[in-house]
Scaffold this active site. Structure first.
Site, PDB file in Angstrom:
ATOM      1  N   HIS A 118     -11.657  -4.522   8.510  1.00 24.63           N
ATOM      2  CA  HIS A 118     -12.365  -4.381   7.243  1.00 24.63           C
ATOM      3  C   HIS A 118     -13.644  -3.569   7.385  1.00 24.63           C
ATOM      4  CE1 HIS A 118      -9.687  -7.808   6.696  1.00 24.63           C
ATOM      5  NE2 HIS A 118      -9.740  -7.564   5.407  1.00 24.63           N
ATOM      6  N   GLU A 169       0.817  -1.216   0.000  1.00 30.02           N
ATOM      7  CA  GLU A 169       0.000   0.000   0.000  1.00 30.02           C
ATOM      8  C   GLU A 169       0.851   1.266   0.000  1.00 30.02           C
ATOM      9  OE1 GLU A 169      -0.549  -2.663   1.873  1.00 30.02           O
ATOM     10  OE2 GLU A 169      -2.439  -3.353   1.009  1.00 30.02           O
TER      11      GLU A 169
END
Lengths: 325, 337
Positions: A126, A57
């Protein structure tokens, strides 16, 4: 179109129009993205413009910064906003500071698409609502569409915007809703809220997937008790539509803010502070905030109790309308 | 293929000569993981498990072989594909399954779910939902082992996807610099979600990823539990001798999608079928056992039955255990001083 199709259409539209637009991220090409938002784009525009990256990322964010500094318009996909924290430094001190720190010589016209929010039984990794970090950090625009039409218009605006823009996409709504969306390249202005429902008794300001819960509660309250709730979907958090909100509060005299990020230092705190300063004399009650708890988002119970549910939203609206000094 | 002349490359040893009891134990453990995961997949399909669920089917030999190589007090942690590691660590199948269903009887009282459960008692320090983020934590555990002057070590597992995260190399640097007692195990199951190793990695021989810091590496057939055990023994010996970190690349294969929502269209059904029929870790060991006469069909059937009972019992427990009380959301946040 669904939200997912609208996002896909916005990217396709802009990629066809502007060859500086490129997409990069984990599994965005061959696999079409973790949620299939970029489905078909690599086949259409080629692997040079839709780039599968390693799982990295920070690298994705930093590459996008480099590309944007050199005149490209990268759209970086982070698979879940829970994974964005690894890229925080590059977004906060790279992407969002170049314009200022170079005296306006450089800009970073990049987009970060981050599927966000809870409602999919994701547990705390999440189900993240990371907006406050980025609002607080400064130098980025932040939008959170919650309908297909808004998703199309705001993603287009984000791609065309000369500054870095974080798009918080509503994961639980990707396939849940359909709108008529004209794929005509019309962007929505960043910074303009949407008046979703008019009402004279109380203003509820929200953003993200909870917009639909708020509207459902408002409809129930109108039918059952004759309480008329005005619902505003912020859509943009940085900048946000102060005038639109204050105008509504001046009419209703009551404000409830609803978001699923934690209460403390959440976006509602900023909103409440701003409204009380600008419209103090118009308020008939304390500003109510309905938010996630100051807790991790649980696997069990998270979707039902951590996230503001309709009962909590309804109770806050009731407190606001029944308040007396 | 790798050049074996590299100074830092250790040659993977041949399969370990294990006792009959050990071999049958590995068979049982691998089968338990396989059947547990099949049941979890089935329960997910029935809506009894929600959210995310990453199955370990195909990779069983890695964790079972490595667990056999370590000793009491050694610490273990891994990523989100973690159910097999928990079972291999000796955690109770009931508590693991009940965490998957989000029930009060789960290892994290239902609050963690598939990716987030732990056992202090079994020295298991968790799955982790962020790719690669467990690697520096495992390195920190190794630091603590050395600091506290135990002769214990840290088994730190990650995947081929994690191998491209920067923090893995930050960890390697510190581990090598301070000669920490850590065995890094990269479970190369060939796919980082939908991306094949060769599409995401400039150096696909992942056991060489520590070379520049002097971390020796070994490539191991991760589908053969006895070879894993042998490599594990060698790695553990290296680390316990105070020689610092070592990196084992386990060549393995995940049969199922990355998670339950992955249709795995990035590879062919034939590819999966070929691995299943030619390299399956459980079938291979089963054949070895029968050929060597270490047990007969009846004895293996008995093991199958025993494993099936454990899994059935776990599935029942996971459905009967109550949902956690909503008030439980507020517990274990912080302690009052």
């Amino acid at each position: 179109m669904t939200v997912l199709e609208a996002l896909n259409a916005a990217m396709a539209h802009e990629m066809a129009r502007d060859d500086r637009v490129v997409i990069l991220g984990e599994d965005v090409g061959t696999a079409g993205g973790i949620f299939r938002v970029t489905q078909g784009l690599q086949q259409r525009f080629g692997p040079k413009r839709v780039i599968d990256t390693p799982l990295d990322e920070k690298g994705i964010a930093a590459h996008a910064v480099g590309m944007a500094l050199y005149g490209l318009k990268p759209i970086a996909e982070i698979q879940f906003s829970g994974f964005i924290h690894d890229a925080f430094e590059q977004l906060m001190f790279g992407a969002s500071k170049y314009r200022w720190a170079t005296g306006g010589q450089y800009s970073v016209p990049m987009v970060v698409r981050a599927p966000s929010f809870g409602g999919i039984k994701g547990g705390f990794w999440h189900s993240q609502s990371p907006e406050a970090y980025y609002v607080h950090g400064g130098g980025m625009k932040i939008v959170a569409p919650s309908t297909p039409r808004d998703a199309y218009g705001l993603l287009l605006a984000a791609i065309r915007d000369p500054d870095p823009t974080l798009v918080l996409e509503p994961v639980p709504l990707y396939r849940a809703l359909r709108d008529e969306v004209a794929d005509d390249g019309t962007a929505l202005p960043i910074g303009e809220a949407c008046l979703v429902r008019e009402g004279a008794d109380v203003t509820v300001v929200t953003y993200g997937p909870l917009r639909h819960d708020v509207v459902a509660v408002a409809d129930e309250m109108a039918a059952a008790r004759g309480i008329e709730v005005e619902v505003i979907d912020l859509r943009s958090l940085m900048p946000f539509d102060v005038d639109g909100i204050v105008g509504s509060v001046r009419r209703t005299g009551r404000l409830v803010v609803v978001h699923e990020a934690p209460l403390s230092l959440g976006f509602g705190a900023e909103l409440a502070a701003t409204v009380q300063q600008v419209a103090f004399g118009y308020l008939h009650c304390p500003i109510e905030r309905v938010a996630g708890h100051d807790l991790p988002y649980g696997f069990a119970g998270g979707d039902e109790y951590y996230r503001p549910n309709r009962a909590r939203i309804g109770a806050a609206i009731t407190r606001a309308v029944e308040f007396s000094f | 293929m790798a050049k074996t002349t590299r100074r830092r490359r250790k040659t993977a040893p041949a399969a370990v000569a294990a006792t009959v009891d050990e071999v049958l134990g590995y068979y049982r453990e691998m089968l338990l993981i396989r059947r547990f995961e099949e049941k979890a997949g089935q329960m997910y399909g029935m809506g009894l498990i929600g959210g995310f669920c990453h199955l370990y089917i195909g990779q069983e030999a890695v964790v079972v072989g490595m667990q056999a190589a370590i000793g009491e007090g050694d610490t273990v942690l891994t990523s989100y594909r973690d159910h097999g590691h928990m079972l291999a660590c000796g955690m109770d199948a009931k508590g693991v399954m009940a965490e998957l269903t989000g029930r009060a009887g789960g290892y994290s009282k239902g609050k963690g779910g598939s990716m987030h459960m732990f056992s202090r008692e079994r020295n298991f320090y968790g799955g982790h939902g962020i790719v690669g983020a467990q690697v520096p934590i495992g390195t920190g555990l190794a630091f603590a082992h050395r600091y506290r002057e135990t002769d214990r070590l840290s088994l730190t597992y990650f995947g081929d996807g994690s191998a491209n995260q920067g923090q893995v190399y930050e960890s390697f640097n510190m581990a090598a610099l301070w000669q920490l007692p850590v065995v890094y195990i990269v479970e190369n199951n060939q796919y980082a979600m939908g991306t094949a190793v060769g599409r995401a990695s400039a150096q696909t021989e992942l056991f060489r990823r520590g070379e520049s810091m002097g971390i020796p590496g070994m490539q191991v057939d991760g589908m053969d539990v006895l070879k894993v055990r042998a490599a594990g023994d060698q790695a553990v010996k290296h680390v316990r001798a105070g020689k610092g970190p070592i990196l084992l690349e386990m060549k393995t294969y995940r049969y199922r999608g990355h998670s339950m929502s992955d249709p795995a269209k990035y590879r062919t059904k034939e590819e999966v079928q070929r691995v299943r029929s030619e390299r399956d870790p459980i079938d291979q060991l089963r054949e070895n056992i029968l050929e060597a006469g270490q047990a007969d069909e009846a004895a293996l059937k008995e093991i199958d039955r025993e494993v099936k009972d454990i899994v059935t019992e776990a599935a029942e427990f996971a459905q009967q255990s109550p949902e956690p009380d909503p008030a439980e959301l507020y517990t274990d946040v912080l302690l009052e001083a």
